[in-house]
Design an enzyme around this catalytic site. Structure first.
Site, PDB file in Angstrom:
ATOM      1  N   GLN A  19       0.812  -1.223   0.000  1.00 56.79           N
ATOM      2  CA  GLN A  19       0.000   0.000   0.000  1.00 56.79           C
ATOM      3  C   GLN A  19       0.841   1.268   0.000  1.00 56.79           C
ATOM      4  O   GLN A  19       0.321   2.351  -0.262  1.00 56.79           O
ATOM      5  CB  GLN A  19      -0.942  -0.011   1.210  1.00 56.79           C
ATOM      6  CG  GLN A  19      -1.971  -1.136   1.124  1.00 56.79           C
ATOM      7  CD  GLN A  19      -2.887  -1.187   2.336  1.00 56.79           C
ATOM      8  OE1 GLN A  19      -2.569  -1.860   3.308  1.00 56.79           O
ATOM      9  NE2 GLN A  19      -4.005  -0.505   2.293  1.00 56.79           N
ATOM     10  N   HIS A 113       1.045  -9.327   4.280  1.00 57.18           N
ATOM     11  CA  HIS A 113      -0.109  -8.425   4.338  1.00 57.18           C
ATOM     12  C   HIS A 113      -0.777  -8.419   2.960  1.00 57.18           C
ATOM     13  O   HIS A 113      -0.529  -7.557   2.121  1.00 57.18           O
ATOM     14  CB  HIS A 113       0.333  -7.024   4.771  1.00 57.18           C
ATOM     15  CG  HIS A 113      -0.810  -6.138   5.209  1.00 57.18           C
ATOM     16  ND1 HIS A 113      -0.848  -5.506   6.422  1.00 57.18           N
ATOM     17  CD2 HIS A 113      -1.967  -5.792   4.589  1.00 57.18           C
ATOM     18  CE1 HIS A 113      -1.963  -4.799   6.538  1.00 57.18           C
ATOM     19  NE2 HIS A 113      -2.656  -4.955   5.420  1.00 57.18           N
ATOM     20  N   ASN A 157      -1.441 -10.991   8.202  1.00 59.53           N
ATOM     21  CA  ASN A 157      -2.413  -9.943   8.481  1.00 59.53           C
ATOM     22  C   ASN A 157      -3.815 -10.400   8.104  1.00 59.53           C
ATOM     23  O   ASN A 157      -4.064 -10.803   6.967  1.00 59.53           O
ATOM     24  CB  ASN A 157      -2.066  -8.686   7.678  1.00 59.53           C
ATOM     25  CG  ASN A 157      -3.041  -7.555   7.959  1.00 59.53           C
ATOM     26  OD1 ASN A 157      -3.034  -6.992   9.053  1.00 59.53           O
ATOM     27  ND2 ASN A 157      -3.901  -7.237   6.999  1.00 59.53           N
ATOM     28  N   GLU A 158      -4.710 -10.325   9.057  1.00 56.67           N
ATOM     29  CA  GLU A 158      -6.125 -10.655   8.839  1.00 56.67           C
ATOM     30  C   GLU A 158      -6.314 -12.031   8.199  1.00 56.67           C
ATOM     31  O   GLU A 158      -6.754 -12.146   7.043  1.00 56.67           O
ATOM     32  CB  GLU A 158      -6.833  -9.546   8.052  1.00 56.67           C
ATOM     33  CG  GLU A 158      -6.843  -8.229   8.831  1.00 56.67           C
ATOM     34  CD  GLU A 158      -7.695  -7.133   8.225  1.00 56.67           C
ATOM     35  OE1 GLU A 158      -8.025  -7.222   7.037  1.00 56.67           O
ATOM     36  OE2 GLU A 158      -8.039  -6.176   8.961  1.00 56.67           O
TER      37      GLU A 158
END
Ligand code: BGC
Length: 411
Positions: A19, A113, A157-158
């Protein structure tokens, strides 16, 4: 309500490599963003060039008042071909970690991620059982080379995001059928009849199993190199509220989306909780946002109290130390962002008062960044970025949160 936080409480802001870094050409998403009929609003491109500007960015976060920085290492850069680990890239991340220490920021590092190397996806991606071992091998290599400078590690992540996206956002639409996925297959050497299993878009039972197995193998790989390092995963948690008799369906949804993962976290050193909003669930399933409630740029209800509820639920089911690894809102009105953080932190303080073991709080996000399928429109940053010249402009919310972090209390 207490206003002072525990000694050693970690205060930070978070980012994810894809990101913010830019030019991540060996990753699966780079390709998907560019396919015809893609679901992505725009390609990530240079993003905010954190890959080159990390020194000023990290210095800025320290100056604001934080004592930690959560960022991710990009597997697709570190291991662009299977088995080839790039010294140059690993040394880049080593310098990032060193700069964190120079500024007294404790680094919390995420190993995965959302994005994965293209070669991994060519080999069956997140439905291939070998992915767990491949991920663990990468985590082991990174921990050997960089572990001495890491404070805490998040494996994935998640872990539940594929199921959340499928159930909540896509409402069961099968992405495999869509043109952009079909178009990417030949470029990845995947035949049209086989599935393209990126992390985010693999909600199948097999995918869920592989993801949790990857977390387990990665945890033991990291711990066998650095046994003392706290290792955990993070989970996406809306506050799921039952309304109008929606308890049964809410509990079913919560089991699928959260409980399975909270139970899996019981063996871990900590769990990262990531909360943005609530979701109301009636007897027919998820309801639209309640009329009259302010919406964020994501279309989420402005609901900072969600965090207190998810922390309590995570504590009840997982019963391990917790860290808020992401919390924040996308808005063009920075005063609302400040309000959101203050209310959310009041919820964290209530939990601490009640004896919950919460070790830290990370805002999402440090900087405006590439918000996946929604591109650059949603603004999550404590720091605004003018992408025409990559100028960093600190927002008032960033100053306020930094002030709270520095004081370790809500003055
Ligand atoms: C993710 C971030 C994302 C944020 C806001 C989380 O699901 O970890 O990468 O930008 O939510 O949507």
């Amino acid at each position: 309500m207490r206003t002072t936080f525990p000694k050693d409480f970690l205060w930070g802001a978070a980012t994810a490599a894809h990101q913010v870094e830019g030019n991540n050409i060996n990753s699966d998403f780079w390709l998907l963003e560019r396919m015809p009929e893609t679901l992505f609003a725009e390609p990530s491109g240079d993003t905010i060039d954190h890959y080159h500007r990390y020194r000023e960015d990290i210095a800025l976060l320290a100056k604001l008042g934080f004592n930690s920085y959560r960022f991710s290492i990009e597997w697709a850069r570190v291991e662009p071909e299977e088995g080839y680990f790039s010294d140059a890239v690993i040394n880049h991340y080593r310098r990032m970690l060193e700069v964190c220490h120079e500024h007294n920021l404790k680094p919390m590092v995420t190993f995965h991620h959302f994005t994965s190397p293209r070669w991994l996806i060519s080999k069956g991606g997140w439905e291939n059982e070998d992915t767990a071992g491949r991920f663990a091998r990468y985590c082991s290599e990174i921990t050997k080379r960089l572990g001495d400078l890491m404070d805490k590690a998040c494996t994935i992540n998640e872990v539940n995001i594929p199921v959340v996206i499928n159930r909540v956002h896509l409402r069961g639409i099968d992405l495999q059928e869509l043109g952009f996925m079909q178009a990417a297959k030949p470029l990845l050497g995947i035949s049209p009849s086989d599935k393209l299993n990126t992390f985010m878009f693999t909600p199948s039972p097999k995918g869920r199993e592989v993801i949790l197995e990857a977390h387990r193998q990665a945890t033991s790989a990291i711990k066998s190199v650095k046994p003392a390092m706290p290792v955990g995963m993070t989970i996406s948690m809306d506050d799921l509220q039952a309304v109008d008799g929606g308890e049964v369906i809410r509990d079913q949804i919560r089991h699928e989306l959260q409980d399975v993962y909270l139970e899996a976290a019981r063996e871990d050193d900590f769990l990262g909780v990531q909360t943005y909003t609530r979701a109301r669930i009636g007897p027919e399933g998820k309801l639209e946002p309640e009329a009259g409630i302010e919406l964020t740029q994501m279309g989420f209800e402005f609901w900072p109290r969600a965090l207190e509820a998810t922390l309590r639920y995570a504590n009840e089911v997982a019963n391990v130390p917790l860290t808020v690894t992401e919390n924040g809102i996308a808005t063009s009105d920075d005063a609302r962002r400040t309000e959101y953080y203050e209310q959310a932190l009041a919820g964290v303080a209530n939990c601490l008062d009640d004896g919950l073991d919460i070790r830290g709080y990370y805002a999402w996000s440090a900087f405006d960044n590439f918000e996946w399928m929604l591109g650059y429109e949603p603004k999550f940053g404590l720091v605004e970025i003018d992408r025409s010249n990559q100028e960093r402009i600190v927002r008032q919310s960033g100053r306020r949160l930094g002030e709270i972090a520095r004081a370790n209390c809500i003055p």
